[in-house]
Design a protein around this motif. Structure first.
Motif, short mmCIF file in Angstrom:
data_model
loop_
_atom_site.label_atom_id
_atom_site.label_comp_id
_atom_site.label_asym_id
_atom_site.label_seq_id
_atom_site.Cartn_x
_atom_site.Cartn_y
_atom_site.Cartn_z
N PHE A 252 0.84 -1.19 0.00
CA PHE A 252 0.00 0.00 0.00
C PHE A 252 0.88 1.24 0.00
O PHE A 252 1.89 1.30 0.70
CB PHE A 252 -0.91 0.00 1.25
CG PHE A 252 -1.70 1.28 1.41
CD1 PHE A 252 -2.93 1.43 0.81
CD2 PHE A 252 -1.20 2.32 2.18
CE1 PHE A 252 -3.66 2.60 0.96
CE2 PHE A 252 -1.91 3.50 2.34
CZ PHE A 252 -3.15 3.64 1.72
N PRO B 151 -8.12 0.61 1.99
CA PRO B 151 -7.76 1.81 1.23
C PRO B 151 -8.22 3.07 1.97
O PRO B 151 -9.05 3.01 2.87
CB PRO B 151 -8.52 1.63 -0.08
CG PRO B 151 -9.65 0.71 0.24
CD PRO B 151 -9.12 -0.21 1.30
N THR C 94 -1.80 1.78 -6.93
CA THR C 94 -2.54 0.57 -6.57
C THR C 94 -1.69 -0.64 -6.90
O THR C 94 -1.13 -0.72 -8.00
CB THR C 94 -3.88 0.49 -7.33
OG1 THR C 94 -4.63 1.69 -7.11
CG2 THR C 94 -4.70 -0.71 -6.84
N ALA D 18 -1.25 8.66 -7.03
CA ALA D 18 -1.90 7.55 -6.34
C ALA D 18 -1.39 6.25 -6.94
O ALA D 18 -1.05 6.19 -8.12
CB ALA D 18 -3.42 7.65 -6.46
N TYR E 279 0.59 5.56 0.30
CA TYR E 279 -0.23 6.75 0.50
C TYR E 279 -0.11 7.67 -0.71
O TYR E 279 0.90 7.65 -1.44
CB TYR E 279 0.21 7.50 1.76
CG TYR E 279 -0.36 6.94 3.03
CD1 TYR E 279 -1.72 7.06 3.31
CD2 TYR E 279 0.46 6.29 3.96
CE1 TYR E 279 -2.26 6.54 4.48
CE2 TYR E 279 -0.07 5.78 5.14
CZ TYR E 279 -1.43 5.91 5.39
OH TYR E 279 -1.96 5.40 6.55
N ASP E 280 -1.13 8.48 -0.91
CA ASP E 280 -1.13 9.41 -2.02
C ASP E 280 -0.27 10.64 -1.69
O ASP E 280 0.12 10.86 -0.55
CB ASP E 280 -2.55 9.85 -2.37
CG ASP E 280 -3.24 10.57 -1.21
OD1 ASP E 280 -2.66 10.63 -0.11
OD2 ASP E 280 -4.36 11.08 -1.40
N GLU F 260 -13.04 7.36 1.23
CA GLU F 260 -13.44 8.17 0.08
C GLU F 260 -13.32 9.65 0.40
O GLU F 260 -13.78 10.14 1.43
CB GLU F 260 -14.89 7.84 -0.30
CG GLU F 260 -15.37 8.53 -1.56
CD GLU F 260 -14.71 8.00 -2.82
OE1 GLU F 260 -14.66 8.75 -3.81
OE2 GLU F 260 -14.27 6.84 -2.80
N MET G 118 -5.92 -5.15 -1.41
CA MET G 118 -5.39 -4.03 -0.65
C MET G 118 -6.09 -3.94 0.70
O MET G 118 -7.32 -3.96 0.78
CB MET G 118 -5.56 -2.72 -1.40
CG MET G 118 -4.92 -1.53 -0.69
SD MET G 118 -5.33 0.05 -1.44
CE MET G 118 -4.68 -0.18 -3.08
#
Length: 324
Positions: A195, A311, A300, A298, A197-198, A314, A308
């Motif tokens: 994973f 996540p 994935t 981002a 992070y953005d 939203e 994942m």
């Protein structure tokens, strides 16, 4: 009128200098940053992001290196072997985050407040992200140019739960006024190698410079979503990651091929503004006049067999400037 033109020219020069030569010395705002009073393409902006960086690095344990085969297919079991919590993690990820904001108007004091969203499993106390070396500093300059610095105490920050998987740390900076510069620094350690992070390149206020630097082991393949923008450049190069060393370990170090991503942006307009540029370095055909949307990096993890874990909620980003 003459005085106004002098101030405007000075502001434009400071903006250009900041974009071309961003100040990478944390803990010491530059004279260019102190001189910045407005940003030419968004003159009504109440604050600006002067600089934000996120450096992502993987740490691989000797135990993992001794028995792993990087040529095998990435599966659920191999991801689980890397570790999924803070007790059995063989592969961890560190995020070194730094952010510098300047308040341009007293009405923009709220832009000094940020939220940090991080993993904290409600059902399992062993699964969480660890935030270390958190430091928030406020720099103020008086009329004589003397700079005063004050640090915020970490025990003044609050946190609450976003959902069953995530919490948010609220950093509210009091007593901020026009001209102040605020710096935020911390290191987050995650036990989720699959994973990422953005990293946001756009906010409600202008972003003068942003960079995301990631060194990702080759056995982890991600679908990378990089913002498409004339002022955002990205490149990928081959690199190497060495597992952590152990005292007295005489074995020749094993290394893993990695992909080194560098994503760098400058002069990004606030959300909702059109891209209308007059930059001689950018061809008119390459300049979009459509509003910018979702300007963030981002990633994935690839592979249908890999699920994942939790996540981001939203509408949330890892770091959010929250003027409310």
């Amino acid at each position: 009128m003459k005085h106004y033109l002098i101030v405007l020219i000075a502001c434009l020069f400071a903006t250009f200098a900041q974009a071309q030569n961003p100040n990478t010395k944390w803990g010491k705002p530059s004279q260019t940053e102190w001189s910045l009073q407005a940003w030419g393409e968004a003159p009504d902006a109440e604050a600006v992001v002067l600089n934000r960086t996120m450096n992502v690095n993987y740490q691989i344990s000797r135990q993992f290196a001794a028995v792993s085969d990087v040529n095998t297919e990435l599966t659920i079991s191999s991801i689980e072997f890397m570790g999924s919590n803070n007790e059995n993690s063989n592969v961890t990820v560190t995020y070194e985050n730094k952010l510098r904001i300047k308040i341009l108007k007293d009405s923009g004091a709220g832009y000094a407040n940020i939220d940090i969203v991080y993993l904290n499993e409600e059902s399992d106390s062993k699964i969480y992200d660890e935030i270390d070396r958190l430091r928030v500093a406020v720099f103020s300059q008086n009329e004589k140019g003397k700079v005063k610095r004050r640090y915020l105490q970490n025990d003044t920050f609050t946190s609450d739960r976003v959902n069953a998987h995530y919490k948010v740390l609220h950093i509210k900076v009091p007593d901020v006024k026009k001209g102040d510069i605020i710096e935020y620094q911390y290191v987050l350690t995650s036990a989720r190698p699959a994973f990422l992070y953005d990293c946001s390149f756009q906010e409600e206020i202008p972003v003068l410079y942003a960079k995301c630097d990631m060194d990702i082991p080759g056995f982890l393949q991600f679908d990378m979503k990089v913002p498409i923008h004339p002022f955002i450049k990205s490149k990928v190069s081959a690199s190497v990651i060495h597992p952590e060393s152990v005292m007295g370990d005489m074995q020749a170090p094993k290394s893993y091929p990695s992909n080194h991503y560098e994503i760098e942006g400058h002069d990004i307009l606030p959300k909702g503004l059109d891209l209308q540029r007059n930059d001689p370095n950018v061809e008119p055909a390459k300049v979009s006049t459509a509003p910018v949307k979702d300007m963030k990096m981002a990633a994935t993890i690839k592979g249908q067999a890999v699920k994942m874990l939790a996540p981001l909620p939203e509408g949330k980003s890892h770091i959010m400037i929250n003027p409310k």
